[in-house]
Design a protein around this motif. Sequence first.
Motif, PDB file in Angstrom:
ATOM      1  N   LEU A 176       0.851  -1.189   0.000  1.00  0.00           N
ATOM      2  CA  LEU A 176       0.000   0.000   0.000  1.00  0.00           C
ATOM      3  C   LEU A 176       0.882   1.232   0.000  1.00  0.00           C
ATOM      4  CD1 LEU A 176      -2.686  -0.683   2.762  1.00  0.00           C
ATOM      5  CD2 LEU A 176      -2.893  -0.976   0.285  1.00  0.00           C
ATOM      6  N   VAL A 177       0.495   2.233  -0.776  1.00  0.00           N
ATOM      7  CA  VAL A 177       1.154   3.539  -0.712  1.00  0.00           C
ATOM      8  C   VAL A 177       0.043   4.550  -0.499  1.00  0.00           C
ATOM      9  CG1 VAL A 177       2.614   5.193  -1.908  1.00  0.00           C
ATOM     10  CG2 VAL A 177       2.968   2.743  -2.259  1.00  0.00           C
ATOM     11  N   THR A 178       0.063   5.219   0.642  1.00  0.00           N
ATOM     12  CA  THR A 178      -1.048   6.100   1.014  1.00  0.00           C
ATOM     13  C   THR A 178      -0.561   7.535   1.191  1.00  0.00           C
ATOM     14  OG1 THR A 178      -0.807   6.053   3.419  1.00  0.00           O
ATOM     15  CG2 THR A 178      -1.880   4.150   2.411  1.00  0.00           C
ATOM     16  N   GLY A 179      -1.473   8.494   1.051  1.00  0.00           N
ATOM     17  CA  GLY A 179      -1.150   9.901   1.313  1.00  0.00           C
ATOM     18  C   GLY A 179      -0.283  10.505   0.228  1.00  0.00           C
ATOM     19  N   GLY A 188      -8.443  10.178  -3.111  1.00  0.00           N
ATOM     20  CA  GLY A 188      -8.763   8.857  -2.566  1.00  0.00           C
ATOM     21  C   GLY A 188      -9.060   8.893  -1.071  1.00  0.00           C
ATOM     22  N   TYR A 189      -9.317   7.707  -0.522  1.00  0.00           N
ATOM     23  CA  TYR A 189      -9.661   7.606   0.902  1.00  0.00           C
ATOM     24  C   TYR A 189      -8.425   7.817   1.776  1.00  0.00           C
ATOM     25  CZ  TYR A 189     -14.013   5.340  -0.656  1.00  0.00           C
ATOM     26  OH  TYR A 189     -15.221   5.058  -1.242  1.00  0.00           O
ATOM     27  N   ASP A 190      -8.641   8.290   2.980  1.00  0.00           N
ATOM     28  CA  ASP A 190      -7.536   8.582   3.900  1.00  0.00           C
ATOM     29  C   ASP A 190      -7.069   7.300   4.600  1.00  0.00           C
ATOM     30  OD1 ASP A 190      -5.689   9.553   5.614  1.00  0.00           O
ATOM     31  OD2 ASP A 190      -7.007  10.980   6.617  1.00  0.00           O
ATOM     32  N   PHE A 191      -6.360   6.476   3.845  1.00  0.00           N
ATOM     33  CA  PHE A 191      -5.818   5.246   4.428  1.00  0.00           C
ATOM     34  C   PHE A 191      -4.654   5.542   5.381  1.00  0.00           C
ATOM     35  CE2 PHE A 191      -7.140   1.533   1.425  1.00  0.00           C
ATOM     36  CZ  PHE A 191      -8.461   1.744   1.783  1.00  0.00           C
ATOM     37  N   ARG A 193      -4.434   7.812   7.802  1.00  0.00           N
ATOM     38  CA  ARG A 193      -4.905   7.917   9.182  1.00  0.00           C
ATOM     39  C   ARG A 193      -5.646   6.659   9.633  1.00  0.00           C
ATOM     40  NH1 ARG A 193      -4.297  12.332   6.754  1.00  0.00           N
ATOM     41  NH2 ARG A 193      -3.042  13.961   7.710  1.00  0.00           N
ATOM     42  N   LEU A 194      -6.184   5.923   8.677  1.00  0.00           N
ATOM     43  CA  LEU A 194      -6.819   4.647   9.037  1.00  0.00           C
ATOM     44  C   LEU A 194      -5.769   3.667   9.576  1.00  0.00           C
ATOM     45  CD1 LEU A 194      -9.509   3.009   8.968  1.00  0.00           C
ATOM     46  CD2 LEU A 194      -8.783   2.159   6.719  1.00  0.00           C
ATOM     47  N   LEU A 202      -4.113  -4.017  10.465  1.00  0.00           N
ATOM     48  CA  LEU A 202      -4.499  -3.815   9.063  1.00  0.00           C
ATOM     49  C   LEU A 202      -3.335  -4.019   8.101  1.00  0.00           C
ATOM     50  CD1 LEU A 202      -6.721  -0.576   9.320  1.00  0.00           C
ATOM     51  CD2 LEU A 202      -7.486  -2.954   9.144  1.00  0.00           C
TER      52      LEU A 202
END
Lengths: 461, 461
Positions: A176-179, A188-191, A193-194, A202
Amino acid sequence: MLSHDVLQALTTALGPDRVFADPETRALYSSDETPRQVMPGAVLFPASHDHVVALMRLAHAHKLPVVARGAGSGNVGGALPVANGLVVSFECMNRILEFDPLNRLMVVQPGVVTEDIGELARTQGLFYAPDPGSGAYSRIGGNLAMNAAGPHAVKYGVTRDHVLALKAVTGEGKTLVTGCRTSKGVTGYDFTRLLIGSEGTLALITEATLKLLPAPETVATLRLCFASNRSACLAVERVMRQPVLPCALEIMDRRSIEAIRPTGTADDLPAGTEALLMVEVDGTQREVPHLVAALKSALNGGEGLLEIREGVTREQAQALWAARKSLSHAVKRYAPLKINEDVVVPVSRLADFIDYLDKLGNLYPFPIVSFGHAGNGNLHVNLMVHPDNTQEMAQAHECLLEMIRTVLAFGGTLSGEHGIGTEKRDYVGLEIQPDTLALMRAVKHQFDPMGILNPGKLFPD
Amino acid sequence: MLSHDVLQALTTALGPDRVFADPETRALYSSDETPRQVMPGAVLFPASHDHVVALMRLAHAHKLPVVARGAGSGNVGGALPVANGLVVSFECMNRILEFDPLNRLMVVQPGVVTEDIGELARTQGLFYAPDPGSGAYSRIGGNLAMNAAGPHAVKYGVTRDHVLALKAVTGEGKTLVTGCRTSKGVTGYDFTRLLIGSEGTLALITEATLKLLPAPETVATLRLCFASNRSACLAVERVMRQPVLPCALEIMDRRSIEAIRPTGTADDLPAGTEALLMVEVDGTQREVPHLVAALKSALNGGEGLLEIREGVTREQAQALWAARKSLSHAVKRYAPLKINEDVVVPVSRLADFIDYLDKLGNLYPFPIVSFGHAGNGNLHVNLMVHPDNTQEMAQAHECLLEMIRTVLAFGGTLSGEHGIGTEKRDYVGLEIQPDTLALMRAVKHQFDPMGILNPGKLFPD
């Protein structure tokens, strides 16, 4: 025990010096700061994101539980192994990959020690705001997993407020690469902070892009002595009703002060002191004295205020903090085991809550010692007990449940910064409604279909 | 058309004055700020959380698309109806339910106008930091859905940073309660921030608990004139390299200044001005003049700086802002349609990016006008085009794609505050990696198994 084949496959994927299944290593990684011990099947020391992908794919294929571990300094069992499962220690992924002062960010691996981030940032006039008490040895990966915080949170927020982007590996071994690397971004969704605060259930975080702020020029410290627990809480209200936002607002109750008397750090408290506040304000050299004056004027005349003392030099400030810092160990004089609940109530209910704790303390044979981050309404309520005394332990759990029900009735929450782990999961259903909790489980299942990421943590049974 | 039975069921659930299927109402709710129009099947005006639960259960049972709507002031089609689907307007859920100054929070329904929140907060010396340009008419529910932001974000962050808790309804009509009322809390997954910015694709927000901050005593405004776009961007770097964090740092490029010349608001700019910065600093009355001096000293001597002008009174500051505020409409003199991309690049790449935009502008026949929140690296890049000119529109889309690829190559992101909606979803796959995007879709499916919440938005086809 893990099978020879599994160990062989892990060794092939990670290299021979990164997979340990000997009893000594397993014992060394069998506990955290909770009074529990669970022997893992093996301890892994990945050195790269690709190592983590490889080990997660194997764990997924063989349905092996995986528990991520930083320094093992957590208080709620978040890093406790699962029996015969894998512990993934991030000690070898401990590099600061990038420091970009102009864009005010730092890219770090999860094994970096928290305070090293702040130290490097300060070389360029910046700082990393979250300051958990364990920061001198905790690893940033553990801070991210638990959404750690400390005294600064009253002004600067918690770990979750200071992360721009993450790289992580799901329970299936997917990346996963988020932010994003910029200070704004809504794609996209705020993964990000999730994942922060999801306690390793997770995904395993392999890289974090942290947000840095300009470092304040200076800090001033006030120590306030009060004649009662309640008057100290009312002073917290006075502070939070006026515009100067302190960067720390810590409380110590009567029992806390009793605990530190033998250490000598309470010797200079005026007679009759039953509670302490430590207040810090930061800002420019020019402004801070005026902020201190404003705070003093807001506090003066308050019920039960015995003394305000100001620390001007760094040494004087350290002397003022000495009492607060000596506390975590000093409370052990009451009993060998500290059951530490970091509950939170609204600031407006703090005085009522501390009255309630006084009454609760009278109902039980063990001391209840409270201190913590009063500006956030975040109290560390410590039940000092003897783990071998079965009756006392049963009473302690009865007392805890009663207290947690009160916290929730006051509009508070189970945990401000320690997290849920193994220790508080029985109470989660009291705070989170069934449909919301069911959806959290459903989301977890998408990240980790086999349920191998930190099973037995965060969610109630 | 929606069936008579469905309309009847909705009317029974919500009441007769809350379900409109007449052509006039449907037409009135058929568009937002994008140049598109889609006729919904009905427009609903729920008055309570229970209404929203009831309508979502019916929508789920009948597999009807549901699009939540605040003021319809979004730029990317987030609130565009789905043909023959339901529009849920939150206009009637417009009450401030609670204002708690001591705990620094406000509980609001989604239909509250954004600026009304700040206005009420200020009566008690507090403020609500997010300040989208549309704040005078936007509804907080839309701000939450899109994670709105404005000039203040450079110091105070975005909507997501100022929300403590949410109440919402999933695609199945289940009630979610996320977050807590305290300023700290780590119980369970962070669904609060997951819902914020999810553009109505996960749940309908029916209540939000917002975080308030002490209002700054005063604000000072500087207007800086530069001889070139690049020199203005280099000045942004100078500001962000020093410790005084402005509460606004806005840029207007050469084309923007040309656009406002006919309005008169550029009359007082020194000769040769090709770019403007607006810089604001807030703080105490005592401190702000010193912060201004520090900023000036950081900026003085910078390449291409023609003038620094300071606004002292409120009127003077408003005069300084006049140029910036007249811009959004003024650019329409170039062409009837503004394709507005609010891309973000790291501050360190802003100068390179503005050079790139200059070159890009020379390759295409339409003007490219750029202005925005330079302190966040968040530029509003406006392609001024004629929608009836097919060739020009095709070129515009080619130009956009080329620009977005460059933004991403610079380490930037698609959108800083407008969101994705219908307008940018084709580009999402360029920024978010396939496995991460697949997991976002999987999470969406848990919240909304029928896929009825705002279909055709946020995700690529």
